[in-house]
Design a protein around this motif. Sequence first.
Motif, PDB file in Angstrom:
ATOM      1  N   ALA A 141       0.829  -1.210   0.000  1.00  0.00           N
ATOM      2  CA  ALA A 141       0.000   0.000   0.000  1.00  0.00           C
ATOM      3  C   ALA A 141       0.865   1.262   0.000  1.00  0.00           C
ATOM      4  O   ALA A 141       0.371   2.346   0.312  1.00  0.00           O
ATOM      5  CB  ALA A 141      -0.922  -0.008   1.218  1.00  0.00           C
ATOM      6  N   ALA A 213      -4.872   3.173   7.710  1.00  0.00           N
ATOM      7  CA  ALA A 213      -4.951   2.486   6.413  1.00  0.00           C
ATOM      8  C   ALA A 213      -5.407   1.056   6.660  1.00  0.00           C
ATOM      9  O   ALA A 213      -4.907   0.381   7.562  1.00  0.00           O
ATOM     10  CB  ALA A 213      -3.596   2.482   5.713  1.00  0.00           C
ATOM     11  N   VAL A 215      -5.706  -2.490   4.671  1.00  0.00           N
ATOM     12  CA  VAL A 215      -5.257  -3.178   3.453  1.00  0.00           C
ATOM     13  C   VAL A 215      -5.801  -4.597   3.515  1.00  0.00           C
ATOM     14  O   VAL A 215      -5.399  -5.390   4.374  1.00  0.00           O
ATOM     15  CB  VAL A 215      -3.714  -3.216   3.356  1.00  0.00           C
ATOM     16  N   ALA A 218      -3.824  -8.258   0.968  1.00  0.00           N
ATOM     17  CA  ALA A 218      -2.595  -7.611   0.501  1.00  0.00           C
ATOM     18  C   ALA A 218      -1.783  -8.533  -0.401  1.00  0.00           C
ATOM     19  O   ALA A 218      -1.671  -9.739  -0.150  1.00  0.00           O
ATOM     20  CB  ALA A 218      -1.743  -7.205   1.701  1.00  0.00           C
ATOM     21  N   VAL A 225      -7.276  -1.024  -0.630  1.00  0.00           N
ATOM     22  CA  VAL A 225      -6.688  -0.137   0.379  1.00  0.00           C
ATOM     23  C   VAL A 225      -7.671   0.989   0.651  1.00  0.00           C
ATOM     24  O   VAL A 225      -8.217   1.578  -0.288  1.00  0.00           O
ATOM     25  CB  VAL A 225      -5.357   0.476  -0.111  1.00  0.00           C
ATOM     26  N   ALA A 269      -6.108   1.310  -5.673  1.00  0.00           N
ATOM     27  CA  ALA A 269      -6.512   1.651  -4.314  1.00  0.00           C
ATOM     28  C   ALA A 269      -8.010   1.934  -4.265  1.00  0.00           C
ATOM     29  O   ALA A 269      -8.627   2.226  -5.270  1.00  0.00           O
ATOM     30  CB  ALA A 269      -5.757   2.888  -3.859  1.00  0.00           C
TER      31      ALA A 269
END
Length: 276
Positions: A141, A213, A215, A218, A225, A269
Amino acid sequence: MTDLDALVPNLPVFEPGTVWLVGAGPGDPGLFTLAGLQAMRQADVIVHDALVGDGVMALAPPGTERDYAGKRGGRPSHSQADITERLIAHARAGKRVLRLKGGDPFVFGRGGEETLALAAAGIRFHIVPGITSGLAGLAAASIPATTRGTNHAVILMTGHPAAGAEGPAASHADWPAFAATGAPLILYMAMTHLDAIARRLLEGGMAPDTEVAVVTDATTPRQRVLVARLDTCAAEVAAAAMKAPAIVAIGSIVGLRAALAPFAIGPDAVEPGSGA
Ligand SMILES: C[S@@+](CC[C@H](N)C(=O)[O-])C[C@H]1O[C@@H](n2cnc3c(N)ncnc32)[C@H](O)[C@@H]1O
């Protein structure tokens, strides 16, 4: 000698009757280690978790026995005691047992419990570390775990109350004490109690506009994200229908993403308010 043998010359011999705990990394097969792959090619049985990426499992030779020991995915749940018993039984049957775990086996992966049980049973083991999702999730991210001038420490912690813990959800940790350190928090297994965790951190003095954040998945093609403020992150995660597995990063390091993400090559994102 295969090419892989030459690349990992210092790997011990995978003896029958032993158990190797191997980290599969965060999901992307490209982040699985050469040592893990070499061990996988020699194993008689692979006892694998739900969070081991499909791409990593696809690297196993077709004839290798597979024993699913995951705790999700709609299949029956296995207790930790059941899993350790199976590891011991496979080893006592003289097999080379590869215990394949998401991320790193010793980071919130029950690898400690499993090796203690193996040691108690007199079974020898070897650990092949993996890239833990907490760090891989940040990298994926565009969030550096440490940057000079931003932070000198990070705290890896679980957002999941330990089995048998007393008290209300998320009270297993002294959240105000962690808030007071000023160090970014990298939370595993925090989605279920994100609302309660955020409230405890706010009560502990963390600023409401602290950046968070989230995520999910991942390093996989499903990666998402979301960046939000601490005081609204739980609502935004719910609105975006984001689901575990997720890494939640809280603190100053998250702000670096804004400068880096536009130039980073990787999955798209999800930004706040997009509803995606
Ligand atoms: C039981 S812990 C295992 C952690 C693992 N041993 C490691 O080092 O990454 C499971 C948690 O790891 C995190 N996790 C594992 N893989 C992930 C991924 N690909 N993306 C985001 N979080 C992940 C999630 O917080 C998930 O709930």
